[in-house]
Design an enzyme around this catalytic site. Structure first.
Site, mmCIF file in Angstrom:
data_model
loop_
_atom_site.group_PDB
_atom_site.id
_atom_site.type_symbol
_atom_site.label_atom_id
_atom_site.label_comp_id
_atom_site.label_asym_id
_atom_site.label_seq_id
_atom_site.Cartn_x
_atom_site.Cartn_y
_atom_site.Cartn_z
ATOM 1 N N ARG A 52 0.829 -1.246 0.033
ATOM 2 C CA ARG A 52 0.145 0.309 0.189
ATOM 3 C C ARG A 52 0.829 0.973 0.445
ATOM 4 O O ARG A 52 0.405 2.460 -0.802
ATOM 5 C CB ARG A 52 -0.856 -0.159 1.012
ATOM 6 C CG ARG A 52 -2.051 1.311 1.336
ATOM 7 C CD ARG A 52 -2.762 1.119 1.790
ATOM 8 N NE ARG A 52 -2.517 0.970 3.545
ATOM 9 C CZ ARG A 52 -3.294 0.579 4.917
ATOM 10 N NH1 ARG A 52 -4.613 0.838 4.718
ATOM 11 N NH2 ARG A 52 -2.439 1.173 5.806
ATOM 12 N N ARG A 100 8.958 26.670 -0.209
ATOM 13 C CA ARG A 100 7.573 27.340 -0.696
ATOM 14 C C ARG A 100 7.001 27.081 -1.778
ATOM 15 O O ARG A 100 6.689 28.526 -2.284
ATOM 16 C CB ARG A 100 6.763 27.275 0.761
ATOM 17 C CG ARG A 100 4.987 27.426 0.293
ATOM 18 C CD ARG A 100 4.168 28.020 1.528
ATOM 19 N NE ARG A 100 3.192 27.473 2.061
ATOM 20 C CZ ARG A 100 2.321 27.805 0.805
ATOM 21 N NH1 ARG A 100 2.313 28.748 -0.147
ATOM 22 N NH2 ARG A 100 1.226 27.556 1.445
ATOM 23 N N HIS A 102 3.285 25.716 -4.786
ATOM 24 C CA HIS A 102 2.974 24.281 -5.149
ATOM 25 C C HIS A 102 3.058 23.198 -5.649
ATOM 26 O O HIS A 102 2.766 22.226 -5.688
ATOM 27 C CB HIS A 102 1.164 24.825 -5.540
ATOM 28 C CG HIS A 102 0.515 25.272 -4.699
ATOM 29 N ND1 HIS A 102 1.192 26.765 -3.897
ATOM 30 C CD2 HIS A 102 -0.477 25.027 -3.035
ATOM 31 C CE1 HIS A 102 0.132 27.517 -3.047
ATOM 32 N NE2 HIS A 102 -0.818 26.436 -2.752
ATOM 33 N N GLU A 181 -17.201 4.693 5.826
ATOM 34 C CA GLU A 181 -15.550 4.308 6.309
ATOM 35 C C GLU A 181 -15.464 5.289 7.418
ATOM 36 O O GLU A 181 -16.352 6.191 7.900
ATOM 37 C CB GLU A 181 -14.374 4.090 5.741
ATOM 38 C CG GLU A 181 -13.623 5.808 5.410
ATOM 39 C CD GLU A 181 -12.023 5.091 4.898
ATOM 40 O OE1 GLU A 181 -11.735 4.164 4.957
ATOM 41 O OE2 GLU A 181 -12.097 6.273 4.144
ATOM 42 N N LEU A 206 -10.113 3.582 1.940
ATOM 43 C CA LEU A 206 -8.583 3.561 1.864
ATOM 44 C C LEU A 206 -9.188 1.786 2.261
ATOM 45 O O LEU A 206 -9.570 1.269 2.426
ATOM 46 C CB LEU A 206 -8.399 3.608 3.344
ATOM 47 C CG LEU A 206 -6.753 3.406 3.417
ATOM 48 C CD1 LEU A 206 -5.874 4.516 2.729
ATOM 49 C CD2 LEU A 206 -6.470 3.501 5.047
#
Length: 287
Positions: A52, A100, A102, A181, A206
């Site tokens: 995963r 910083r 994006h 969930e 998930l």
């Protein structure tokens, strides 16, 4: 004893560990994580979590920090240095440190942090024997909950609301009234005629590793299993409801929104599945 963390190539005391203020995990939640249970000093469901992790990194286009074999060595060394026999291991990988902006930085190595802590299995067993209460909440999370990112603010706010109401979990419900969930778990119900239901995997769910390993146990039992959506009202009318995660294993839910589930006590299906899962996890841990 002081806890030991692994941070970007070094084993350091947890109270002295740190990452850069320009780490993208801090700036943008541009990071993924995994949590393993540890039984008898060994990682449980190791391959499932690593698989995963690989998928999450690939989906976010974050580089692998090291080979799988090397990562397993580090995970086991963190367990050893912290003398964890029964516990949890937390791993986080961010895109790394950069000014910083994006857009993705170029040629930036990922940041890797691993920590571990003990777990009181006796206390966890008592919690399961009593069951937990849950509340419901609208599912306002982003549309890619199948990626295990650290961007968990909606989960945090919902679980805080659950705690303030004396509950141990939140159950998210989509706009059509169907359960997706839990705040940190997968959710299951047991119908009055003994069918176990859990929502099929999609972008809003998930792919829980505990779920992955529990479903074959259900298949190989006398129980019927259906991976299909169910509503909050169906869950409240169920014979049993339970949740799964590496942190909670298999945990019965005895009430939702102050509505009693079944008899109001943990049911035999959840308790038997918890026992079967723990037995399997202990037998296969480290393999």
């Amino acid at each position: 004893m002081s806890r030991i963390a692994y941070v970007n190539g070094a084993y350091v005391r947890s109270d002295e560990a740190g990452v850069s203020i320009n780490d993208r995990g801090y700036l943008f939640a541009d990071a993924v994580y995994e949590v393993w249970s540890v039984f008898d000093g060994r990682l449980a469901d190791a391959e499932g979590h690593l698989n995963r992790l690989d998928r999450s990194l690939k989906e976010l286009q974050i580089m692998q920090p090291m080979t799988r074999a090397a990562l397993l060595n580090v995970l086991n060394e963190v367990i050893r240095r912290n003398r964890i026999n029964e516990g949890m291991v937390y791993l986080q990988i961010s895109r790394g440190v950069a000014p910083r902006d994006h857009v993705f930085p170029s040629h930036t190595p990922p940041s890797l942090v691993i920590t571990a802590r003990p777990v009181d299995r006796d206390a966890a067993a008592r919690k399961a024997e009593a069951g937990i209460r849950a509340i419901s909440a609208p599912d306002i999370r982003w549309g890619r909950c199948d990626i295990k990112t650290v961007g968990l603010l909606p989960n945090v706010l919902a679980k805080q609301a659950a705690r303030e109401r004396g509950a141990g979990e939140v159950i998210f419900v989509d706009q059509d009234g169907y359960v997706t969930e839990g705040g940190s778990t997968n959710v299951y119900m047991v119908t009055r005629d003994g069918v176990v239901k859990t929502r099929p995997l999609n972008a809003n769910i998930l792919p829980g590793v505990t779920r992955l390993n529990l479903l074959p146990i259900i298949h190989n039992s006398d129980l019927s299993l259906r991976e299909e959506a169910f509503t909050l009202d169906e869950a409240k009318a169920a014979a049993e409801v339970f949740v799964t995660a590496a942190t909670s294993l298999v945990l019965p839910v005895v009430a939702i929104d102050d509505h009693r589930i079944g008899t109001g006590a943990p049911g035999p299906v959840a308790l038997s599945l918890r026992e079967a899962y723990i037995d399997q996890a202990r037998r296969t841990a480290g393999s």
